[in-house]
Design an enzyme around this catalytic site. Structure first.
Site, mmCIF file in Angstrom:
data_model
loop_
_atom_site.group_PDB
_atom_site.id
_atom_site.type_symbol
_atom_site.label_atom_id
_atom_site.label_comp_id
_atom_site.label_asym_id
_atom_site.label_seq_id
_atom_site.Cartn_x
_atom_site.Cartn_y
_atom_site.Cartn_z
ATOM 1 N N HIS A 128 0.839 -1.207 0.000
ATOM 2 C CA HIS A 128 0.000 0.000 0.000
ATOM 3 C C HIS A 128 0.877 1.261 0.000
ATOM 4 O O HIS A 128 1.941 1.280 0.606
ATOM 5 C CB HIS A 128 -0.875 -0.028 1.250
ATOM 6 C CG HIS A 128 -1.905 1.055 1.307
ATOM 7 N ND1 HIS A 128 -1.717 2.233 1.995
ATOM 8 C CD2 HIS A 128 -3.145 1.137 0.759
ATOM 9 C CE1 HIS A 128 -2.795 2.990 1.874
ATOM 10 N NE2 HIS A 128 -3.679 2.352 1.136
ATOM 11 N N SER A 331 -9.492 -14.580 0.029
ATOM 12 C CA SER A 331 -9.617 -13.163 -0.276
ATOM 13 C C SER A 331 -10.960 -12.862 -0.922
ATOM 14 O O SER A 331 -11.473 -13.646 -1.717
ATOM 15 C CB SER A 331 -8.474 -12.754 -1.202
ATOM 16 O OG SER A 331 -8.703 -11.465 -1.708
HETATM 17 C C1 LIG Z 1 -6.422 0.316 2.992
HETATM 18 C C2 LIG Z 1 -5.065 -0.196 3.228
HETATM 19 C C3 LIG Z 1 -4.168 0.500 4.041
HETATM 20 C C4 LIG Z 1 -4.453 1.855 4.611
HETATM 21 O O1 LIG Z 1 -5.474 1.824 5.523
HETATM 22 P P1 LIG Z 1 -6.268 3.146 5.895
HETATM 23 O O2 LIG Z 1 -7.210 2.622 6.940
HETATM 24 O O3 LIG Z 1 -6.920 3.632 4.649
HETATM 25 O O4 LIG Z 1 -5.280 4.116 6.450
HETATM 26 C C5 LIG Z 1 -2.937 -0.068 4.289
HETATM 27 N N1 LIG Z 1 -2.612 -1.252 3.766
HETATM 28 C C6 LIG Z 1 -3.438 -1.944 2.988
HETATM 29 C C7 LIG Z 1 -3.009 -3.270 2.458
HETATM 30 C C8 LIG Z 1 -4.698 -1.434 2.678
HETATM 31 O O5 LIG Z 1 -5.500 -2.128 1.861
#
Ligand SMILES: *Cc1c(COP(=O)(O)O)cnc(C)c1O
Length: 399
Positions: A128, A331
């Protein structure tokens, strides 16, 4: 002393009208979500009345300061629930309710950097984008590692890179469910590789980014490794994704001995603070508490199973219509080649590089809710579209 009625705020008729219009917009679009993993099947009505108080959870829920209006009791129960879900005794762990997955990832990386200030953080190419912000903010040395076509980190490349760098204290940022493909990095294989290249357990740190899958894997049979029992040091989960919340939130949980190193004493609230913000949301712990209390383990399992079954049906339906869609076994993210811009924009599909995905969420009661988007995807990628070479062989369609 002012009475409550003296300080009530008023809105003009025009402003009230704007709110009404926004209310209608929200009603129309409340179930729009097919590309982003925010569950919308929640009912927190019983909590609405708490919005009249200035609740603040500044600091550590385990060491209350003297700000009286807090929800520490509820936050404690939320954290105990997650320590049990992620297989670590509460007395050996510590964590708190965050503003979301990103803050939890940052907290995990912060602990790691305090432990190994010169360590390099390794993360896969499909991580991410929050990791990019975090390594800049925390000024951590970092290296991106290629992924396999299925979206998991390439463990051989990871080990090679660590050896090449001569890194004695690697910080591993593992994906427990990547954003685009729902891929789970193989925690067991990563640890075996580290051991094989001569890095003892106490010389590395392992953070798990489980933003979405952190609330899926505990409720399925034969889940891949992801918990403290499997060797992680910290984990971050979003509350507004699989769990469902009107306000972004999440939790982070870590081994307590690493957290103790970062606590700061704050005299004016007479407490200690190990969290990233100062004042913290006191309402979201109530939301998460209600979500946890509102469903039994059997109900969580049923809800998760329903989403997974729908994801599988979606794969089969798209495959039958000639679209090479696929998913990882645990998933709810169904991956397929990127459709036309018109399609992904119309349906708010998350699209990155050559791929798009649909996510089957608990507020989708049947695949029929997805008929329109499926129709457009099939139009774009249908029978004529050949099976993409970039698909992992084991997961590629049979069409
Ligand atoms: C959505 C997501 C995040 C970030 O999360 P937020 O709650 O939007 O800050 C981090 N890692 C992964 C794999 C995600 O899908």
């Amino acid at each position: 002393m002012a009475l409550a009625t003296d300080i009530i705020m008023t809105l003009s008729a025009e402003d009230q009208h704007r709110l009404e219009q926004f209310w209608q917009f929200c009603l129309t679009h409340q179930y729009f979500n097919v590309g982003y993993p925010e569950a919308a099947d929640f009912d927190y009505f019983k909590l609405h009345k708490f919005l009249q108080f200035s609740i603040n959870n500044c600091g550590d829920w385990g060491a209350p300061g003297n700000y009286l209006l807090n929800t520490f009791e509820f936050e404690r129960e939320v954290m105990h629930y997650f320590s049990s879900l992620f297989s670590i005794p509460p007395e050996q762990s510590w964590g708190y309710v965050t503003n979301g997955g990103t803050e939890g990832n940052m907290f995990g990386c912060y602990l790691a950097r305090e432990l190994f200030p010169e360590g390099t953080l390794y993360y896969s190419q499909e991580t991410h984008y929050s990791v990019a912000k975090i390594i800049r903010l925390l000024r951590i040395k970092a290296k991106e590692i290629p992924t396999l076509p299925s979206g998991e980190i390439d463990c051989d490349k990871l080990a090679e890179q660590i050896v090449d760098d001569g890194e004695r204290h690697p910080i591993i940022f593992a994906n427990i469910g990547t954003t685009m493909k729902g891929a789970v990095d193989d925690i067991g294989a990563i640890q075996r590789r580290l051991s094989a290249i001569g890095i003892p357990r106490q010389d590395y740190y392992l953070h798990a980014d489980a933003a979405l899958s952190g609330m899926i894997l505990p409720f399925v049979d034969d889940a891949p490794a992801f918990s403290f029992a499997d060797g992680i040091d910290s984990i971050s989960v979003s509350g507004h994704k699989m769990m469902g919340s009107p306000i972004p939130c999440g939790i982070v949980l870590a081994r307590r001995r690493f957290v103790d190193r970062i606590a700061v004493e704050v005299d004016y609230i007479s407490a200690s603070d190990q969290t990233i913000s100062g004042s913290r949301n006191g309402f979201t712990p109530l939301l998460m508490w209600a979500a946890i209390k509102g469903r039994t383990l059997a109900q969580w399992r049923e809800r998760t199973g329903r989403c997974l079954a729908m994801a599988q049906q979606l794969v089969e339906r798209l495959n039958q219509q000639g679209v090479p869609a696929w998913r990882h076994p645990h998933s709810i993210t169904v991956v397929f080649p990127r459709p036309s811009e018109r399609t992904w924009k119309t349906h708010c599909l998350a699209t990155s590089g050559e791929h798009s995905h649909l996510i089957t969420l608990p507020h989708h009661h049947s695949l029929h809710q997805l008929d329109a988007v499926i129709h457009d995807i099939v139009q774009d990628l249908g029978p004529a579209a050949a099976c993409s070479d970039s698909l992992p062989v084991a997961l590629a369609c049979t069409a």
